[in-house]
Write an enzyme that holds these catalytic residues in place. Structure first.
Site, short mmCIF file in Angstrom:
data_model
loop_
_atom_site.label_atom_id
_atom_site.label_comp_id
_atom_site.label_asym_id
_atom_site.label_seq_id
_atom_site.Cartn_x
_atom_site.Cartn_y
_atom_site.Cartn_z
N PRO A 1 26.50 35.43 34.31
CA PRO A 1 25.95 35.97 35.56
C PRO A 1 25.96 34.96 36.70
CG PRO A 1 24.19 35.55 33.99
CD PRO A 1 25.48 35.36 33.24
N GLU B 1 19.89 32.64 25.96
CA GLU B 1 19.64 32.10 27.30
C GLU B 1 20.91 31.51 27.94
OE1 GLU B 1 16.78 32.07 29.31
OE2 GLU B 1 16.27 33.58 27.82
N ARG C 1 46.00 46.25 32.20
CA ARG C 1 46.67 47.37 32.85
C ARG C 1 47.62 46.91 33.96
NH1 ARG C 1 44.80 50.06 37.00
NH2 ARG C 1 44.85 52.05 35.87
N ASP D 1 45.84 51.77 42.88
CA ASP D 1 44.42 51.69 42.55
C ASP D 1 43.60 51.20 43.74
OD1 ASP D 1 44.81 52.53 39.98
OD2 ASP D 1 44.88 50.50 39.14
#
Length: 264
Positions: free
Chosen positions: A87, A114, A152, A167
């Site tokens: 993150p 963690e 892809r 896309d």
């Protein structure tokens, strides 16, 4: 392309790797995907992969030495680009996917608890990647998203080679609206019918291309205006964006005045 997944839960990838485009890409040898259980490289009877953090605090931290052994097993004698799903990394986007699709060997490290010992990140990780400003239980779901977005883009993976460039985000804009049969959609409850835009059934390919580009610009301007400044736009498209902005401002003004309006 070779993809290696370092994970504590290799079974989480079972359905993902055995389905849809990812399965076909492996069967056609466009990509080779291998899973490495991090716990297999831990010592002791309990195969401990984590320990309490130095300095105290909640949670457990994944051990650098165990991760290093798992990484070496996945890497072998080859070079590889190592990504830690975190993150704290920069946000993953289509530009990132296109860049990673050029790698010959991609190793994705799925963290848990963690996080992982910072020394492993500094010594072995080439980059950290985040899916967004939220926290998940582990890195497996982000790894699936990255693998899907990257694979892809590989030549020959998609049935239609033109699919990927159409896309959203590929060329800096959101995608245009899509329609298929039936040409007229009826809603008996609301006693209404909705038809596909006439231009899409006209057979005029130039007009269809213009309509789609205009719709992509309009949709991006409405939903993700932050993308406009970085999009590769021609001078004609830049002028169109100015016109669309003016039209949208006019519509907003009419709304405030209670005046009804039609779609652009």
């Amino acid at each position: 392309m070779d993809v290696s997944l370092l994970t504590l839960f290799p079974e989480m990838f079972d359905g993902f790797l055995a389905s849809s485009i990812i399965r076909r890409a492996q069967e056609s040898a466009r990509v080779s995907i291998r899973r490495y259980n991090i716990r297999d490289h831990a010592d002791g009877p309990h195969r401990q992969v984590d320990d309490s953090p130095f300095g105290g605090g909640p949670g457990m931290v994944m051990k650098a030495d165990v991760l290093a052994k798992a990484l070496q097993k996945a890497k072998g004698e080859r070079s590889a680009h190592v990504v830690y799903l975190s993150p704290q990394g920069p946000r993953f986007d289509q530009t990132s996917a296109k860049r990673l699709a050029r790698e010959a060997h991609l190793i994705l490290v799925c963290g848990h608890y963690e996080g992982v010992d910072e020394r492993f990140i500094h010594r072995y990780v080439d980059e950290e990647i985040s899916l967004g400003d939220f926290v998940l239980t582990g890195g497996e779901i982000p790894a699936m998203a990255v693998v899907d977005a990257v694979i892809r883009l590989l030549p020959g993976v998609l049935g239609n080679a033109e699919s990927a460039p159409e896309d959203s985000f590929y060329n800096g804009l959101l995608d245009h609206p899509h329609y298929t049969r039936p040409a007229v959609l009826s809603d008996a409850n609301r006693k209404m019918e909705t038809a596909v835009p006439d231009v899409l059934r006209s057979g005029n390919h130039a007009a269809i291309a213009d309509w789609r580009r205009r719709q992509a610009l309009l949709r991006t301007l409405i939903r993700r205006p932050d993308l406009i400044d970085g999009a590769p736009l021609s001078k004609a498209e830049q002028r169109l964006i100015t016109t669309l902005r003016q039209e949208l401002e006019s519509i907003e003004s009419e709304k405030e005045q209670g005046i009804s309006h039609g779609a652009l």
